[in-house]
Motif scaffolding. Sequence first.
Motif, PDB file in Angstrom:
ATOM      1  N   SER A 105      65.935  -7.650  52.575  1.00 60.61           N
ATOM      2  CA  SER A 105      67.022  -6.724  52.897  1.00 60.61           C
ATOM      3  C   SER A 105      68.076  -6.700  51.799  1.00 60.61           C
ATOM      4  O   SER A 105      68.623  -5.642  51.457  1.00 60.61           O
ATOM      5  CB  SER A 105      67.667  -7.109  54.229  1.00 60.61           C
ATOM      6  OG  SER A 105      66.768  -7.010  55.309  1.00 60.61           O
ATOM      7  N   LEU A 106      68.370  -7.879  51.245  1.00 62.76           N
ATOM      8  CA  LEU A 106      69.370  -7.938  50.185  1.00 62.76           C
ATOM      9  C   LEU A 106      68.902  -7.240  48.919  1.00 62.76           C
ATOM     10  O   LEU A 106      69.704  -6.650  48.192  1.00 62.76           O
ATOM     11  CB  LEU A 106      69.719  -9.395  49.890  1.00 62.76           C
ATOM     12  CG  LEU A 106      70.540 -10.100  50.975  1.00 62.76           C
ATOM     13  CD1 LEU A 106      70.662 -11.593  50.681  1.00 62.76           C
ATOM     14  CD2 LEU A 106      71.930  -9.474  51.099  1.00 62.76           C
ATOM     15  N   ILE A 107      67.613  -7.297  48.646  1.00 64.94           N
ATOM     16  CA  ILE A 107      67.084  -6.558  47.501  1.00 64.94           C
ATOM     17  C   ILE A 107      67.218  -5.060  47.742  1.00 64.94           C
ATOM     18  O   ILE A 107      67.584  -4.289  46.843  1.00 64.94           O
ATOM     19  CB  ILE A 107      65.612  -6.937  47.235  1.00 64.94           C
ATOM     20  CG1 ILE A 107      65.503  -8.428  46.881  1.00 64.94           C
ATOM     21  CG2 ILE A 107      65.036  -6.077  46.123  1.00 64.94           C
ATOM     22  CD1 ILE A 107      66.325  -8.856  45.683  1.00 64.94           C
ATOM     23  N   ASP A 119      74.887 -10.489  42.448  1.00 68.90           N
ATOM     24  CA  ASP A 119      75.822  -9.863  43.393  1.00 68.90           C
ATOM     25  C   ASP A 119      75.424 -10.102  44.846  1.00 68.90           C
ATOM     26  O   ASP A 119      76.264  -9.968  45.743  1.00 68.90           O
ATOM     27  CB  ASP A 119      75.902  -8.353  43.145  1.00 68.90           C
ATOM     28  CG  ASP A 119      76.652  -8.002  41.879  1.00 68.90           C
ATOM     29  OD1 ASP A 119      77.550  -8.779  41.484  1.00 68.90           O
ATOM     30  OD2 ASP A 119      76.329  -6.966  41.270  1.00 68.90           O
ATOM     31  N   VAL A 120      74.154 -10.437  45.096  1.00 69.15           N
ATOM     32  CA  VAL A 120      73.704 -10.628  46.475  1.00 69.15           C
ATOM     33  C   VAL A 120      73.266 -12.071  46.743  1.00 69.15           C
ATOM     34  O   VAL A 120      72.620 -12.354  47.753  1.00 69.15           O
ATOM     35  CB  VAL A 120      72.566  -9.650  46.850  1.00 69.15           C
ATOM     36  CG1 VAL A 120      73.082  -8.226  46.864  1.00 69.15           C
ATOM     37  CG2 VAL A 120      71.383  -9.775  45.903  1.00 69.15           C
ATOM     38  N   ALA A 179      58.194  -8.744  46.408  1.00 69.68           N
ATOM     39  CA  ALA A 179      57.844 -10.163  46.296  1.00 69.68           C
ATOM     40  C   ALA A 179      58.438 -10.762  45.023  1.00 69.68           C
ATOM     41  O   ALA A 179      58.985 -11.873  45.024  1.00 69.68           O
ATOM     42  CB  ALA A 179      56.333 -10.333  46.312  1.00 69.68           C
ATOM     43  N   LYS A 180      58.331 -10.030  43.924  1.00 67.58           N
ATOM     44  CA  LYS A 180      58.873 -10.501  42.642  1.00 67.58           C
ATOM     45  C   LYS A 180      60.390 -10.612  42.693  1.00 67.58           C
ATOM     46  O   LYS A 180      60.977 -11.604  42.234  1.00 67.58           O
ATOM     47  CB  LYS A 180      58.466  -9.544  41.530  1.00 67.58           C
ATOM     48  CG  LYS A 180      58.985  -9.931  40.147  1.00 67.58           C
ATOM     49  CD  LYS A 180      58.658  -8.863  39.110  1.00 67.58           C
ATOM     50  CE  LYS A 180      59.460  -7.611  39.364  1.00 67.58           C
ATOM     51  NZ  LYS A 180      59.287  -6.589  38.291  1.00 67.58           N
ATOM     52  N   LEU A 185      65.674 -13.669  43.408  1.00 68.18           N
ATOM     53  CA  LEU A 185      66.876 -13.954  44.191  1.00 68.18           C
ATOM     54  C   LEU A 185      66.926 -15.416  44.611  1.00 68.18           C
ATOM     55  O   LEU A 185      67.965 -16.082  44.488  1.00 68.18           O
ATOM     56  CB  LEU A 185      66.913 -13.046  45.426  1.00 68.18           C
ATOM     57  CG  LEU A 185      67.995 -13.355  46.464  1.00 68.18           C
ATOM     58  CD1 LEU A 185      69.389 -13.250  45.856  1.00 68.18           C
ATOM     59  CD2 LEU A 185      67.853 -12.430  47.675  1.00 68.18           C
ATOM     60  N   ARG A 186      65.805 -15.946  45.098  1.00 66.78           N
ATOM     61  CA  ARG A 186      65.784 -17.334  45.559  1.00 66.78           C
ATOM     62  C   ARG A 186      66.008 -18.311  44.409  1.00 66.78           C
ATOM     63  O   ARG A 186      66.628 -19.364  44.589  1.00 66.78           O
ATOM     64  CB  ARG A 186      64.471 -17.614  46.277  1.00 66.78           C
ATOM     65  CG  ARG A 186      64.379 -16.880  47.608  1.00 66.78           C
ATOM     66  CD  ARG A 186      63.015 -16.986  48.261  1.00 66.78           C
ATOM     67  NE  ARG A 186      63.011 -16.292  49.549  1.00 66.78           N
ATOM     68  CZ  ARG A 186      61.920 -16.066  50.275  1.00 66.78           C
ATOM     69  NH1 ARG A 186      60.738 -16.481  49.826  1.00 66.78           N
ATOM     70  NH2 ARG A 186      62.011 -15.422  51.428  1.00 66.78           N
ATOM     71  N   ASP A 187      65.537 -17.967  43.234  1.00 70.57           N
ATOM     72  CA  ASP A 187      65.796 -18.809  42.062  1.00 70.57           C
ATOM     73  C   ASP A 187      67.284 -18.827  41.728  1.00 70.57           C
ATOM     74  O   ASP A 187      67.842 -19.880  41.371  1.00 70.57           O
ATOM     75  CB  ASP A 187      65.000 -18.298  40.852  1.00 70.57           C
ATOM     76  CG  ASP A 187      63.514 -18.580  40.959  1.00 70.57           C
ATOM     77  OD1 ASP A 187      63.132 -19.428  41.783  1.00 70.57           O
ATOM     78  OD2 ASP A 187      62.735 -17.939  40.227  1.00 70.57           O
ATOM     79  N   ARG A 188      67.937 -17.682  41.847  1.00 67.31           N
ATOM     80  CA  ARG A 188      69.383 -17.618  41.570  1.00 67.31           C
ATOM     81  C   ARG A 188      70.184 -18.352  42.653  1.00 67.31           C
ATOM     82  O   ARG A 188      71.218 -18.954  42.365  1.00 67.31           O
ATOM     83  CB  ARG A 188      69.835 -16.167  41.470  1.00 67.31           C
ATOM     84  CG  ARG A 188      69.232 -15.389  40.323  1.00 67.31           C
ATOM     85  CD  ARG A 188      69.475 -16.086  39.005  1.00 67.31           C
ATOM     86  NE  ARG A 188      70.905 -16.060  38.629  1.00 67.31           N
ATOM     87  CZ  ARG A 188      71.402 -16.774  37.626  1.00 67.31           C
ATOM     88  NH1 ARG A 188      70.635 -17.580  36.913  1.00 67.31           N
ATOM     89  NH2 ARG A 188      72.693 -16.692  37.350  1.00 67.31           N
TER      90      ARG A 188
END
Length: 271
Positions: A105-107, A119-120, A179-180, A185-188
């Motif tokens: 959703s954030l993407i 930003d997210v 997926a990419k 996002l999870r890495d950040r």
Amino acid sequence: MPEDTVYVTTLRDPSEQLRSAYSYFNANHCFGVNYSTFLMTDDKEPYFNGGQCNQFFNWWLKNGQIFDLGLDTISNLTVEAVKRTISNVDKRFGVVLLLERLDESLIVMRDYFDWSTDDVVYINKNFQLHDERSVRVEDTSSDKLRHVASRWNWADTLLYQHFYRRHDLLIRTKPEYYAKEVKKLRDRIKYWTKVCVKRVIPANSSLIDNKFLLPFSSKTGVYLPTDRGRHIDKCVQLVMPEVPKVRLLNAHTAVNAETFAGGILTDTGSS
């Protein structure tokens, strides 16, 4: 609001939202029964009409999400009114995020606003810390309880299902892309958590040395920022609990390191 205002909201699986709200607002103390007993009681109205509970329980524990989005669930809870409200939300809101699919959703929201991944970035808030020494809490995760909760909050369920289907159709159009981007996002999130968070502490910990770290509920955990993070605006925004953050925003005060430095408490203990 200006004509070009974009409205954003978040929905949660109604059965999970109800269980969480029951615990968060201490409804077990108000109603005198645990969550499972409340759900499995056929006639729940006496719980709300007994005079012992705040009237807001009618909204928190009875289709509270669609109430927040404009439907008077106390006097106008009909199928037609629910469908009309869902249609209005669909037209008015630019982005509807789903908690169960939050990263995707954030993407979607990032792309909608043409933002960057940073930003997210987020870290979880309002999570409860459980004392390992306490007795085991009741099991509220059974399929039967979730089914009953969904029927009790039937209007929220229709609302959630509508936007879940719409979200799912969107993600299926570009599954490899999402997926990419979710991995990115999870890495950040991992990066910023390492930079900003020193440790997680209870809400009543003597290590809390700043009024802007005080949460709404005594049950929730608190992020103690790193020494470096206290001087980084983004870290302050990430670790600050929602209530002090919203109060600052309502007062038109910047949520940044400078504001955070002004909230230092001088009478904290140590451990």
